[in-house]
Design a protein around this motif. Sequence first.
Motif: not given
Lengths: 135, 936
Positions: B704-712
């Motif tokens: 929601s905040y970083g705009g990506g699914h790859n957390i790392v």
Amino acid sequence: MTPNLVYVVVIGVLFAAGVSMVLERSLTRVLMGMILLGNGVNLLILLGGKAGTPPIVGLGPDEEMADPLPQIMILTAIVITLGMTAFLLALAYRSWAMSGHDEVQDDVEDQRIMQLAERDEGSGTDDKDHHEAVR
Amino acid sequence: MMLLVLILHAAAAVLAPVAIRYAGNRALYGLALVPAGTFVWAAVQRPPLAETYPWVPRLGMDLALRMGTLSWLMLLIVSGIGAVVLAYCARYFGEGDPGLGRFAGIFLGFATAMTGLVVADDLLLLYVFWELTTVFSYLLIGHKGEQSAGRRAAMQALVVTTAGGLAMLVGFVMLGHGAGTYRWSEIAEGPLPANSAVAAVLILAGALSKSAIFPFSFWLPAAMAAPTPASAYLHAASMVKAGVFLLGLLGPLLVQAEPWRPVALAAGVITLLLGGWNAMRQHDLKLLLAYGTVSQLGLLTIALGAGGQAAALAGAALLLAHALFKAALFLVVGIVDHLAGTRDLRELSGLGQRMPLLAVIAALAVASMAGVPPLAGFVGKETLFAAFEHGGTTDRLVLLALVAGSALTVAYGLRFLWGAFATKPGVAPLETPRPGFAFAAPAGLLSVAGLAVGVSAGWFDGLLGPYASQFPGQTEHLALWHGFGLPLLLSAAVLAIGGTLFAMQLRGRPWPGRRLPYAETVYKWLMSAVDRAAVEVTGATQRGSLPFSLGIILVVLVLFGAGTLVFVAPWPTDIRLWDSPLQLVAGAVVVSSALIAARSRRRMTAMILLGVSGYGVAVMFVLHGAPDLALTQFLVETVTIVMFVLVLRRLPVRFSARPLRVTRIMRAVLAVATGLVAAGMAYVAVGGRIATPISVDFAEPAVSYGGGHNIVNVALVDIRAWDTMGEISVLVVAATGVASLIFRRSGALQRRRAEQGTPSAPPGPWLRAGDNPEARRQSIILQVVARLLFHTIVLFSIYLLFSGHNDPGGGFAGGLVAGLALTTRYLAGGRRELNAAAPVDAGLLLGAGLLTAVGTGVVALISGGAVLQSALLDFHLPLLGHIHFATSVFFDIGVYLIVVALVLEILRSLGAELDRQHEVATRRERRAIERQKEPV
């Protein structure tokens, strides 16, 4: 968390092999030791987090996901190691080109301090006319 | 307004060297306007004034400035005398003196710090300014750095006052912690916090060392190595007053702490007498004044440390009086020294006749110091006598000491006048020039000010009264005429005794006593002991050998690690063998290749095994569920192998000779021990993890905040963006370092840029290979395949860069892949091929990458977010459809560029440049051989 035996053994061996190489004088060998040590440390950090599915949202249930935090830290470490390796290799080559070997020599300043200690003298920084005497 | 005063002072300090370079000594008059303006501003203010500016809100630390009566008085002294002394400097220093710019800058820097010190309300802020005055004082004492006396004196002053300052800081922290605030105006409201006795002693240590009070007195006479204007300002009028100022400021509250009054009185009395006694033995006029200053500071310590209304009032008056007459006297000494060329009173003679006006100025100042009516010194001293007139035994003893000390003051004052101006029998009168008006005027101004203050004592009583009324006890007033009483009698007696003492000395009675027992001997002993200990410890632990130093570090690690593991650590009871049996396989590969690598004596063998072990670790990453780590590890390992091969091809096949057997065994033992401790730590540490990791909450904000699914990868450019910024900076430095180590001459850097005059493939069909001489030695198939694959790999690297937000990849992995594409070209076709593939300067690329990364941060800052904060953008583009991306992509592009540049730099340096150096060397050898073959 329960420790994983394979990791524990691998970490121990990487540390031991790395230390035995680091303690020598050849710079390329020291560098190889550092890389082995680095891998050991990375695994040590990784072991601190849970194993599981890749930490990519939507790939699997969140509960089974591997802990991303250690991975984030290790990623930085891996890349830094690359920079350090390049620099030390250039240093080793330069040392070889200039003096015909890539061994780390003893520091001359340190040896001077050892000589002072053997003669039971001070460094003279508090001595009033030390600098004049030197001149 | 107080803040503005500080800022103006600081600006003047910075500008001073420039101003003096362009305008010469005249610039000093301009610079003097800053303190002079401050003086005028302060003179029309009536305390108290307070202003506060937020500074470090998280520490609760504000720029809290406050001007009470005492601070107001000090500000007048500091600014007024600062302006006068600056004006004096214009004549003291020769025109074009190379050290003047530096001197004036430091002098004004000191004035800034001193101003800050007197108006600081926050104790920690006060401490900061306090230490700044110490540093500036150090620089001014060591102004003539080429003289060992100056350096030694500067160091002595620095060590003594900083040590005291540190004790004081601890005292401040105790006080502030106890009271719950560091704002003095709030602490002063009371009650006295607990533990104040200890805090009081610590603060006294700081204050007394700053003011050169016994047993710290020795640094002040040594500090006379400073230029005379600095001595007049710092070591007479302002800085040494900081200690007594602090006594006066904190006194109203801290006098309630048990040790405050006795310690201050005892130290003050001893200093008063010792300083006066020693002043009588000096032949150097400046040293005479220095010991006199020590003595007077003792007097001020008694007055401001006693903690009564009358004493405090006398203290404030004496603070002002002393600043006026002592600064004037120092300026007089400077003039005498300048014109006569000596300060030795045995050589000076006949100056009174040559320069009567200067003699009158000095006499006026000495009269104030001696306590002659109607001067400022008299008013202060009378009130001080009155303060101790009616007390118990202690007070009477102090009164006795005051009389004795004041008599000594009269005596050395007369000695000063006689020494500087009298015509001595047996010494030829000196033919000195007269001082110009501008040179003598500053001293005259200060002397006359002493008279003015004395005459208007009643007016000053009204001004200083509010400060003194903070103290309890009998009420006194500043006045010229106190009526007949004990104080007046004592004043008369003091003058009579002092005159007699001087007369006795003049008649040839040697002044008794050797060097009185000062703490200087202790200081010297302590310093040399520290020096010796440092040499012994360094010599024993730091033997210059890298293996030895590393060994010590590792032994400490093993001892502490093993100790903790055995005695403290909670050993987990259960253990699992592996998460998946594949881990065992990968682990076995890593372990065996690492062990053989460590034993191998051949460089290439060791390097290849190292690579295998690294790939094994990458497999372990995969099995752990860390695809990004695995990808990066694979790529880094590959680049590492390439780098090693490039360098090792030039180095000898084997490592240098093995060390001795004994050391080998010791190393093996240490290695095994470290391995065991590391394994033990891994085992225990993992077992000890019971809390829920913080990262369980990363998943939701990553999307929601970083705009990506790859957390790392999202975290790398978001919450850890600063670390990544540091990391890419390291890469930039490493790349530059590599280039500078390999390209030996700056001319060689041309080749690094791959520009004109450097070999590069001629334009033509891009698949044509084998047309450069270097490439003819390589396989044509390899070259064609490399060219064919190159663009595909680069495209893939860009895909990795952009997909990294949602899938494994990212800037690092992408950059490494692109770097590997370049590597393929270089390996296939040599350095010309590399230049054809990447006709850019790696340094330029590094800069562009760093600029992009930093730019992302700055843009985020400008658009109202935190540095490197990412924003999500959504919009529609024709043909492409819905576009959704995070601005942190730009940051990743910077990372990508830097990694590519790093690999390019490595290839250019460790690859191409090494090739060229090798070629040159081979050609030279061949030519040498041919020359030998030629018949002579």
